[in-house]
Scaffold this motif. Structure first.
Motif, PDB file in Angstrom:
ATOM      1  N   GLU A   1      77.499  88.913  16.847  1.00  0.00           N
ATOM      2  CA  GLU A   1      77.394  90.286  17.340  1.00  0.00           C
ATOM      3  C   GLU A   1      78.702  91.012  17.046  1.00  0.00           C
ATOM      4  O   GLU A   1      79.788  90.469  17.263  1.00  0.00           O
ATOM      5  N   LEU A   2      78.549  92.221  16.523  1.00  0.00           N
ATOM      6  CA  LEU A   2      79.727  93.078  16.295  1.00  0.00           C
ATOM      7  C   LEU A   2      79.869  94.003  17.495  1.00  0.00           C
ATOM      8  O   LEU A   2      78.873  94.594  17.944  1.00  0.00           O
ATOM      9  N   ARG A   3      81.115  94.108  17.990  1.00  0.00           N
ATOM     10  CA  ARG A   3      81.358  95.010  19.132  1.00  0.00           C
ATOM     11  C   ARG A   3      82.483  95.969  18.769  1.00  0.00           C
ATOM     12  O   ARG A   3      83.537  95.536  18.263  1.00  0.00           O
ATOM     13  N   TRP A   4      82.238  97.236  18.995  1.00  0.00           N
ATOM     14  CA  TRP A   4      83.260  98.245  18.743  1.00  0.00           C
ATOM     15  C   TRP A   4      83.942  98.611  20.070  1.00  0.00           C
ATOM     16  O   TRP A   4      83.368  98.341  21.148  1.00  0.00           O
TER      17      TRP A   4
ATOM     18  N   ARG B   1      79.762 100.260  21.237  1.00  0.00           N
ATOM     19  CA  ARG B   1      78.636 100.081  20.310  1.00  0.00           C
ATOM     20  C   ARG B   1      78.551  98.609  19.894  1.00  0.00           C
ATOM     21  O   ARG B   1      79.581  97.953  19.715  1.00  0.00           O
ATOM     22  N   THR B   2      77.340  98.118  19.757  1.00  0.00           N
ATOM     23  CA  THR B   2      77.173  96.734  19.312  1.00  0.00           C
ATOM     24  C   THR B   2      76.134  96.686  18.192  1.00  0.00           C
ATOM     25  O   THR B   2      75.302  97.595  18.062  1.00  0.00           O
TER      26      THR B   2
ATOM     27  N   LYS C   1      73.832  93.500  15.828  1.00  0.00           N
ATOM     28  CA  LYS C   1      73.633  92.093  15.433  1.00  0.00           C
ATOM     29  C   LYS C   1      73.952  91.952  13.957  1.00  0.00           C
ATOM     30  O   LYS C   1      73.709  92.870  13.153  1.00  0.00           O
TER      31      LYS C   1
ATOM     32  N   PRO D   1      85.479  96.035  13.866  1.00  0.00           N
ATOM     33  CA  PRO D   1      84.820  95.620  15.109  1.00  0.00           C
ATOM     34  C   PRO D   1      85.055  94.137  15.382  1.00  0.00           C
ATOM     35  O   PRO D   1      85.404  93.384  14.477  1.00  0.00           O
TER      36      PRO D   1
END
Lengths: 304, 531
Positions: free
Chosen positions: B304-307, B311-312, B314, B362
């Motif tokens: 998972e990318l998280r900013w 914002r996230t 997959k 991210p």
């Protein structure tokens, strides 16, 4: 000794009972004609004897062995020819005989050669290219060449022309004369087996009507004819053994199926006085047809 | 025994023309794979793959014909002395059912296993199979044929003619699909857990396993055809019941525990390609294993990318086109032998997620499935079209080397002919060209040791044709020619092709495990904007 013995042999197909409580015995060395109209249960009986079908109840013993236990040893002593048998039609006559031979320790090559010549079978022709009569002869040859103790022929003459039929019967007769063979031949037409059989068994609707030597049967049946004089005859209350009673003018005819010269004469006198009474012998065919007609009439009566 | 052989000889005489036709099909199909060579004139731009796919379609059709024909011929063999009905002449001959069974099975084995094995053995020997490979190839062929013969003999024994046989086979195949494929039954009764599904599958197998022998015994021992069909009906009924209603779940095996630690797996960067149709490339570093030539290799993963703004998205990974480049370079001694190994992974985002923008970083957290693989240089080929090297049963040939049309890239087509064995143990023992198969993977590189050039080649096309343990495979590789900067300009290295070799490395899995990707920033670059 009986080669074939059945005890209350019964076979049902669903609700239809093809063979009912059959008690049949075939003495060694006899030639038994199993007769009956189409659908009487002849083929089913033979299939039960050959373990092609299993009995619903009852038992059958063939060559002293329960038919359900017939093994290679017993089958090597049984010859079987049937109009419905599916032969390997792709083989030539020679290939067919060569294939069958190793299975029978008693195969007689000299007899094979003799029969091949007698039946005039073309060795190199495939079975599928033979006429029906020729095919049946090939089947018979392959069932005779090992001198079986028991030869079973299931409707072998169906569709054969008289000449081939005659050759076929001659083949069986000649070979059976060579030893103490037992033959069971089924047919719906007595004429076909008249020359062969020394015993006759008649099946009807799966039930055995009788099983006795041919000469006894021929002696037992007479066609009786009485030409009445002035006096009236009593036609009521006739013996049960008088069947197919009919009257045309002053002539009365019937079939006596328990003919005894003295007894029958006395019964005639008692009923018809001094009217001329003639007893005529009957052929097996006539006896068979009489029985078939009588049974059909009785069945119709029961149904109505 | 002599009478059994007598029956077999009769059947062989009967079957000879049709069996010969079948044998010709089997042998011809196999020799076709053995002798087919990729045409050099269609070896560019994916044409060779299309050509091979066409050949494979024909080959697969031929295989279907072979299988159906074999089944029909086995049925014909059995029904030559039919067990059903009362009219077969053998029934009144002194031929025991046991003897007939042995003769029929023996005849089928002779015609459909022994004879083809002899014929195929020649093709396998000509292909350089080792003794072990010959044994395995023979065993695999025999295994498939035994399965086919077992089914065909059983169904033929309880049917009266070929029409009924085909009808019965079709019906039983459909029934087998219904009870065998859990998706159909789950579509009807709703989804179940994996462990319950597994338990049901095991129960179905337990019910199915004794079915063929039971039916064969019933039919050959008693000729009770109706009873045999009733047994089949009851067995399939029970299998269906088990498939939809078996209540006891099987044992659940825990998923292997991910290895953790920041040094274990690290995504270095995400590169948005200049060709926006291509997936972004993610570069992952993994520690190699302790032994030389053994690597922990990333296969697929997710995270998972998280900013910072919450914002996230997959993100999923698969092996990229240059997967294995660094490992190969290290394997052939052109990279330092220590430190983490870089792996090229293709990243993708499930719609409607937006691609991260260049310059962002991210945080990524996730895990990667990473088999432990042993790598080995399979072959080194001179860098020229037509170069061929044969190692055992594996023959590799450079079909063509050419400039890709309308491009500065070069295109190389490599053909391989190899043993294709399901049961293989070694790195080079058999090829397996399923790209989704994690257990093996090939990498190619252009190497010029004299000039110190190493270039991983991008596999853009792959195709294969397989038949009876023989494999013909094709791979189309693309790469940019080696460049250097001269006088401030990028120019092609002169004479780079001289002494260059094409190196093929195969990775083979030994064990697998999950590797944790701990939370880490993932810098995003745009290839177009790269200096």
């Amino acid at each position: 000794m009986n080669i074939i013995e059945t005890e209350n042999l019964t076979r049902r197909f669903g609700r239809n009972e093809a063979v009912h409580g059959l008690n049949l015995s075939v003495p060694q060395g006899s030639v038994l004609a199993l007769l009956g109209p189409n659908g009487a249960g002849k083929s089913t009986t033979i299939k039960l004897l050959m373990n092609l079908l299993e009995p619903t109840s009852g038992t059958a013993r063939v060559l002293g062995v329960d038919s359900r236990q017939l093994g290679e040893k017993e089958k090597a002593q049984i010859g079987y020819v049937s109009e419905n048998q599916q032969l390997p039609l792709w083989m030539t006559v020679r290939q067919f005989l060569d294939y069958c031979r190793p299975f029978y320790p008693t195969w007689d090559r000299a007899l094979e050669a003799t029969l091949l010549k007698q039946f005039a079978l073309p060795e190199d022709r495939k079975l599928k290219h033979l006429s029906r009569g020729m095919t049946m002869k090939a089947a018979l040859l392959s069932s005779l060449a090992y001198r079986p103790n028991l030869l079973v022929l299931d409707e072998p003459f169906s569709g054969l022309d008289p000449l081939v039929r005659d050759e076929f019967i001659r083949g069986v007769l000649e070979v059976s004369a060579l030893g103490e063979w037992t033959v069971l031949v089924s047919s719906h037409d007595i004429e076909e087996v008249e020359r062969l059989a020394d015993r006759v068994a008649v099946l009807e609707a799966g039930r055995l009507k009788f099983n006795e030597p041919t000469d006894v049967l021929l002696a037992r049946y007479r066609r009786m004819t009485v030409t009445l004089g002035e006096s009236e005859a009593r036609l009521d209350g006739v013996p049960e053994t008088w069947i197919e009673m009919e009257r045309a003018g002053r002539v009365v005819r019937w079939v006596d199926c328990a003919f005894d010269a003295a007894k029958s004469e006395a019964e005639c006198r008692a009923r018809f006085g001094d009217a001329a009474c003639v007893a005529q012998g009957m052929s097996l065919r006539e006896i068979f047809l009489t029985l078939a007609r009588t049974s059909r009439g009785a069945a119709a009566e029961v149904a109505s | 025994m002599s009478l059994v052989w007598h029956i077999i000889k009769k059947d062989m005489r009967r079957m000879a023309p049709a069996a010969a036709l079948w044998l010709v099909l089997v042998v011809a199909g196999t020799w076709a794979v053995r002798l087919t060579e990729l045409p050099m004139d269609v070896a560019l731009g994916g044409e060779v793959s299309r050509w091979l796919a066409g050949v494979r379609t024909m080959s697969d059709l031929l295989l279907c014909v072979e299988v159906v024909l074999a089944a029909v011929l086995v049925a014909f063999l059995v029904q030559e002395d039919a067990l059903t009905g009362t009219e077969s002449y053998w029934l009144t001959r002194p031929i025991g059912r046991g003897r007939l069974f042995v003769a029929k099975v023996g005849g089928a084995a002779l015609l459909f296993i022994a004879l083809p094995l002899v014929a195929l053995g020649a093709a396998w020997l000509a292909s350089g199979f080792s003794l072990l490979e010959l044994v395995w190839a023979g065993a695999e062929f025999a295994g498939w044929q035994i399965a086919l013969i077992a089914v065909a003999v059983t169904v033929a024994a309880i049917t009266a003619d070929l029409g009924k046989f085909l009808f019965a086979v079709t019906g039983l195949a459909l029934a087998a699909v219904v009870v065998g494929d859990y998706r159909l039954t789950e579509w009807l009764v709703g989804p179940t857990s994996g462990s319950l599904r597994g338990a049901r599958t095991v129960m179905v197998i337990l019910l199915a396993a004794p079915l063929l022998p039971t039916v064969l015994i019933i039919q050959f021992a008693t000729r009770r055809t109706r009873l045999a069909w009733k047994v089949i009906g009851v067995a399939f009924g029970l299998m269906l019941l088990v498939r939809v209603a078996w209540p006891v779940a099987g044992k659940t095996y825990p998923q292997s525990t991910p290895r953790t630690g920041p040094e274990t797996a690290r995504f270095e960067r995400l590169v948005i390609p200049a060709d926006r149709r291509q997936p972004p490339a993610a570069f992952l570093t993994l520690e190699p294993m302790k032994k030389p030539g053994e690597f922990t290799t990333p296969w697929n993963g997710s995270g998972e990318l998280r900013w910072a703004n919450g914002r996230t998205a997959k993100i999923y990974f698969n092996p990229g086109g240059l997967w294995g480049e660094h490992a190969v370079k290290r394997l052939i001694g052109m990279a330092p032998e220590t430190g983490p190994v870089n792996w090229d992974m293709a990243a993708w985002f499930p719609p409607p997620a937006e691609l991260p923008a260049a310059g962002e970083a991210p945080t990524l957290e996730g895990s990667v499935w990473a088999p432990e693989m042993r790598a080995q240089v399979v072959v080194e080929l001179p860098w020229r079209a037509g170069a061929t090297v044969r190692v055992g049963s594996c023959r590799t040939r450079v079909v063509s080397v050419a400039l890709k049309p309308n491009s500065t890239q070069l295109c190389v087509v490599v053909e391989e002919r190899d043993a294709w064995l399901t049961a293989d143990s070694g790195v080079r023992f058999g090829s397996w060209l399923r790209e989704s198969d994690y257990s093996r993977r090939d990498s190619f590189a252009l190497v010029n040791r004299r000039l110190g050039i190493f270039k991983a080649l991008h596999i853009v096309e792959a195709g294969s044709l397989r038949r009876n343990s023989l494999l013909l495979s094709e791979r189309t590789l693309e790469f940019d020619p080696p460049m250097i900067v001269e006088n401030g300009e990028r120019v092609e290295v002169r004479d780079w092709e001289r002494d260059a070799v094409l190196v093929k490395v195969r990775f083979k899995a030994m064990a697998s495990s999950w590797v944790t990707v701990p939370a880490q920033p993932l810098p995003v670059y745009d290839e177009e904007k790269k200096p």
